[in-house]
Design a protein around this motif. Structure first.
Motif, PDB file in Angstrom:
ATOM      1  N   ASN A  70      -4.437   3.611   0.724  1.00  0.00           N
ATOM      2  CA  ASN A  70      -3.639   2.930  -0.304  1.00  0.00           C
ATOM      3  C   ASN A  70      -2.194   3.462  -0.310  1.00  0.00           C
ATOM      4  O   ASN A  70      -1.702   3.969  -1.303  1.00  0.00           O
ATOM      5  CB  ASN A  70      -4.289   3.096  -1.682  1.00  0.00           C
ATOM      6  N   VAL A  71      -1.541   3.321   0.842  1.00  0.00           N
ATOM      7  CA  VAL A  71      -0.187   3.847   1.026  1.00  0.00           C
ATOM      8  C   VAL A  71       0.833   2.826   0.520  1.00  0.00           C
ATOM      9  O   VAL A  71       0.818   1.659   0.927  1.00  0.00           O
ATOM     10  CB  VAL A  71       0.076   4.145   2.525  1.00  0.00           C
ATOM     11  N   THR A  72       1.694   3.279  -0.388  1.00  0.00           N
ATOM     12  CA  THR A  72       2.778   2.425  -0.887  1.00  0.00           C
ATOM     13  C   THR A  72       4.066   3.250  -0.890  1.00  0.00           C
ATOM     14  O   THR A  72       4.025   4.474  -0.750  1.00  0.00           O
ATOM     15  CB  THR A  72       2.519   1.938  -2.329  1.00  0.00           C
ATOM     16  N   SER A  88       5.049  -5.435  -3.817  1.00  0.00           N
ATOM     17  CA  SER A  88       4.791  -4.286  -2.962  1.00  0.00           C
ATOM     18  C   SER A  88       3.466  -4.545  -2.253  1.00  0.00           C
ATOM     19  O   SER A  88       2.474  -4.905  -2.888  1.00  0.00           O
ATOM     20  CB  SER A  88       4.698  -3.008  -3.803  1.00  0.00           C
ATOM     21  N   PRO A  90       0.628  -2.840  -0.039  1.00  0.00           N
ATOM     22  CA  PRO A  90       0.172  -1.525   0.410  1.00  0.00           C
ATOM     23  C   PRO A  90      -0.409  -1.564   1.823  1.00  0.00           C
ATOM     24  O   PRO A  90      -0.785  -2.617   2.336  1.00  0.00           O
ATOM     25  CB  PRO A  90      -0.912  -1.155  -0.609  1.00  0.00           C
ATOM     26  N   GLU A  92      -3.625  -0.162   3.729  1.00  0.00           N
ATOM     27  CA  GLU A  92      -4.950   0.331   3.313  1.00  0.00           C
ATOM     28  C   GLU A  92      -5.208   1.747   3.810  1.00  0.00           C
ATOM     29  O   GLU A  92      -5.621   2.618   3.055  1.00  0.00           O
ATOM     30  CB  GLU A  92      -6.053  -0.620   3.813  1.00  0.00           C
ATOM     31  N   CYS A 102       3.531  -0.885   5.420  1.00  0.00           N
ATOM     32  CA  CYS A 102       3.541  -1.368   4.042  1.00  0.00           C
ATOM     33  C   CYS A 102       4.926  -1.971   3.791  1.00  0.00           C
ATOM     34  O   CYS A 102       5.872  -1.725   4.554  1.00  0.00           O
ATOM     35  CB  CYS A 102       3.193  -0.276   3.035  1.00  0.00           C
ATOM     36  N   PHE A 124       0.229   7.930  -1.881  1.00  0.00           N
ATOM     37  CA  PHE A 124      -1.033   7.645  -1.187  1.00  0.00           C
ATOM     38  C   PHE A 124      -2.155   8.495  -1.764  1.00  0.00           C
ATOM     39  O   PHE A 124      -1.924   9.439  -2.521  1.00  0.00           O
ATOM     40  CB  PHE A 124      -0.903   7.922   0.318  1.00  0.00           C
TER      41      PHE A 124
END
Length: 272
Positions: A70-72, A88, A90, A92, A102, A124
């Protein structure tokens, strides 16, 4: 080979959140947002649309003992006030020694050449990998990582185009769009490096070989052509002169489809 814009078009077309933005006008060169040899490698790529700038973050994990989910990227627009974050997307899982993406969508007023500095923090969930089984643990913890700033400049809104006959195009451009001004560029090593610097700042296509300055020349004229987001063609005449002390003066004359675009070119130079 495909241009960078064409390569990205296929990738961007596969992201549903970007579908409503229309066609990409220009994709900029990747900018490194992490130092060399750190745990994570991140590059930022600006994609310019009619009424938005999409930042694509290319992310790579280099630590086998961790899974990052869940990288943003959280953006701070305090120094880029014309922009508003509207979406935004993300990533995964950040791939190990491969690249995942992302995205952040920054809308701007349509037709505006919005500029500014974007501050970025990658966020993350970290899950430790059990060395014996190679499986990631169920529960992770939230973490973040400070990235470098990314600048949006006026030149991001223009791309080079080839015109076959500059003089004809110049005479066909509306004369009332012409904007001319003189700029002092201070002490310079020589005219060639000055020309290269200014052409780089403007992001346009040199015409008719004029980017090459004859050796030992004290004066030189460069012809440039470009296309601004929104479809406005722009033509530029740069006249350089160097005095005996090495100081360079430049006359910038611009014609375009509209006076706003001509003024935007002068704005690029004034902001540089």
């Amino acid at each position: 080979p495909k241009s960078s814009t064409e390569q990205y078009e296929e990738l961007l077309a596969g992201v549903p959140a970007l579908a409503s933005l229309g066609a990409v006008f220009k994709s900029c060169e990747p900018v490194r947002l992490t130092e060399e040899d750190t745990e994570y490698t991140v590059f930022g790529i600006k994609h310019v649309y009619e009424a938005a700038v999409v930042v694509q973050f290319n992310c790579t994990n280099t630590i086998p003992e961790q899974v990052l989910e869940n990288v943003t990227v959280a953006v701070d627009l305090a120094e880029a006030e014309d922009f508003e974050e509207t979406a935004s997307v993300p990533l995964e899982v950040m791939p190990l020694n491969a690249v995942g993406q992302c995205f952040v969508v920054l809308s701007r007023p349509e037709g505006a050449f919005s500029i500014g500095k974007i501050a970025n923090v990658m966020q993350f969930k970290v899950k430790e990998v059990d060395p014996s089984s190679g499986e990631a643990e169920e529960d992770g913890y939230d973490d973040e990582y400070q990235l470098e700033d990314l600048e949006v400049t006026p030149a991001d809104y223009v791309r080079p185009i080839v015109v076959t006959n500059f003089r004809t195009s110049w005479e066909e451009a509306p004369a009332d769009s012409e904007r001319a001004d003189d700029y002092g560029l201070g002490q310079r090593e020589g005219l060639q490096e000055t020309v290269e610097a200014i052409v780089g700042i403007l992001g346009m296509q040199p015409c008719e070989g004029t980017e090459a300055v004859p050796p030992n020349a004290r004066s030189h004229t460069v012809l440039l052509a470009g296309l601004f987001v929104g479809g406005s063609q722009v033509l530029v005449r740069l006249s350089f002169g160097m005095d005996a002390g090495g100081a360079v003066a430049m006359k910038l004359v611009v014609r375009a489809d509209s006076t706003e675009v001509s003024e935007a070119v002068h704005q690029i130079i004034q902001n540089a």
